[in-house]
Write a protein that holds these residues in place. Structure first.
Motif, short mmCIF file in Angstrom:
data_model
loop_
_atom_site.label_atom_id
_atom_site.label_comp_id
_atom_site.label_asym_id
_atom_site.label_seq_id
_atom_site.Cartn_x
_atom_site.Cartn_y
_atom_site.Cartn_z
N ILE A 1 0.86 -1.18 0.00
CA ILE A 1 0.00 0.00 0.00
C ILE A 1 0.89 1.23 0.00
CG2 ILE A 1 -1.75 1.30 1.29
CD1 ILE A 1 -2.63 -1.41 2.50
N SER A 2 0.66 2.12 -0.95
CA SER A 2 1.45 3.33 -1.04
C SER A 2 1.10 4.26 0.12
CB SER A 2 1.16 4.02 -2.38
OG SER A 2 1.76 5.29 -2.44
N THR B 1 -6.55 4.72 -11.13
CA THR B 1 -7.59 3.83 -11.63
C THR B 1 -8.95 4.26 -11.10
OG1 THR B 1 -6.03 2.01 -11.67
CG2 THR B 1 -8.34 1.42 -11.74
N SER B 2 -8.99 4.58 -9.80
CA SER B 2 -10.23 4.99 -9.16
C SER B 2 -9.89 5.86 -7.95
CB SER B 2 -11.04 3.78 -8.70
OG SER B 2 -12.15 4.18 -7.93
N GLU B 3 -10.65 6.90 -7.75
CA GLU B 3 -10.45 7.78 -6.59
C GLU B 3 -10.77 7.05 -5.29
OE1 GLU B 3 -8.92 10.95 -4.90
OE2 GLU B 3 -8.97 10.78 -7.07
N PHE B 4 -11.47 5.91 -5.39
CA PHE B 4 -11.79 5.11 -4.20
C PHE B 4 -11.23 3.71 -4.38
CE2 PHE B 4 -14.88 8.49 -4.36
CZ PHE B 4 -14.74 9.01 -3.08
N CYS C 1 -10.82 5.85 2.27
CA CYS C 1 -9.64 6.67 2.56
C CYS C 1 -8.44 6.32 1.67
CB CYS C 1 -9.26 6.56 4.04
SG CYS C 1 -8.89 4.89 4.59
N LYS C 2 -8.66 5.43 0.71
CA LYS C 2 -7.59 5.05 -0.21
C LYS C 2 -8.05 5.24 -1.66
CE LYS C 2 -7.31 1.21 2.10
NZ LYS C 2 -7.09 -0.08 2.67
N VAL D 1 -2.92 5.50 0.31
CA VAL D 1 -3.64 6.19 1.39
C VAL D 1 -3.69 7.67 1.04
CG1 VAL D 1 -3.69 6.74 3.85
CG2 VAL D 1 -2.93 4.47 3.09
N LYS D 2 -4.92 8.19 0.96
CA LYS D 2 -5.10 9.59 0.59
C LYS D 2 -4.59 10.53 1.69
CE LYS D 2 -9.41 8.61 -1.83
NZ LYS D 2 -10.86 8.86 -1.83
#
Length: 173
Positions: free
Chosen positions: A109-110, A146-149, A154-155, A170-171
């Motif tokens: 996970i980034s 790819t997708s804002e969600f 929160c990712k 993780v946003k």
């Protein structure tokens, strides 16, 4: 003097127990790594009170975090333990510890970059947020949204153009 030492020992034991609780959505992180566990205190009656801050308003994991924290404290010998929600200051991804960021990357996970500094209202934005994102597998910054969600709200979901792997980011909040 003994009461002070006993109180300090109780507080130390309570912190140690609370620090073992993991996030239900990111189980590679403890609530300490995530920056959600804000404080553990002893109230005037000698009861343990843990304070947690939600990652965002309406976070569905908050109830589970609270329940897991209460269960862990009670199992550690604090039967009257309570959890309080602290809304101020608001949580920020900047509170994720370096160990937490490393655990996210290790799990594919980034981790978030620095949180944006805001003074005043959050502006409405209809286009995707520009982020400095690196692939947690190969390290390239040649990635596409790819997708804002992603797997949770929160990712965001990205795909690496270098190695082809999809991954969550993780946003920054």
């Amino acid at each position: 003097m003994t009461a002070v030492l006993d109180r300090a020992e109780v507080l130390s034991r309570a912190w140690a127990a609370a620090a073992t609780v993991v996030d239900p959505e990111l189980p590679m992180l403890t609530l300490v790594d995530l920056g959600v566990l804000r404080d553990v205190t002893i109230d005037e009656d000698g009861g343990v009170v843990a304070a947690i801050t939600p990652t965002y308003s309406g976070c569905p994991a908050m109830a589970t975090m609270r329940d897991d924290l209460m269960r862990t404290l009670r199992d550690a010998g604090f039967p009257g333990a309570r959890v309080r929600v602290a809304l101020h200051p608001a949580w920020t991804t900047d509170w994720i510890t370096p160990a937490g960021r490393a655990a996210l990357a290790s799990a594919g996970i980034s981790p978030p970059g620095s949180a944006p500094v805001r003074t005043g209202p959050v502006p409405l934005q209809l286009t995707p947020t520009r982020r400095a994102v690196r692939c947690p597998r190969c390290g390239t910054d040649d990635v596409g949204l790819t997708s804002e969600f992603g797997s949770t709200a929160c990712k965001a979901m990205y795909q690496c153009r270098g190695c082809g792997e999809p991954f969550d980011h993780v946003k920054e909040i």
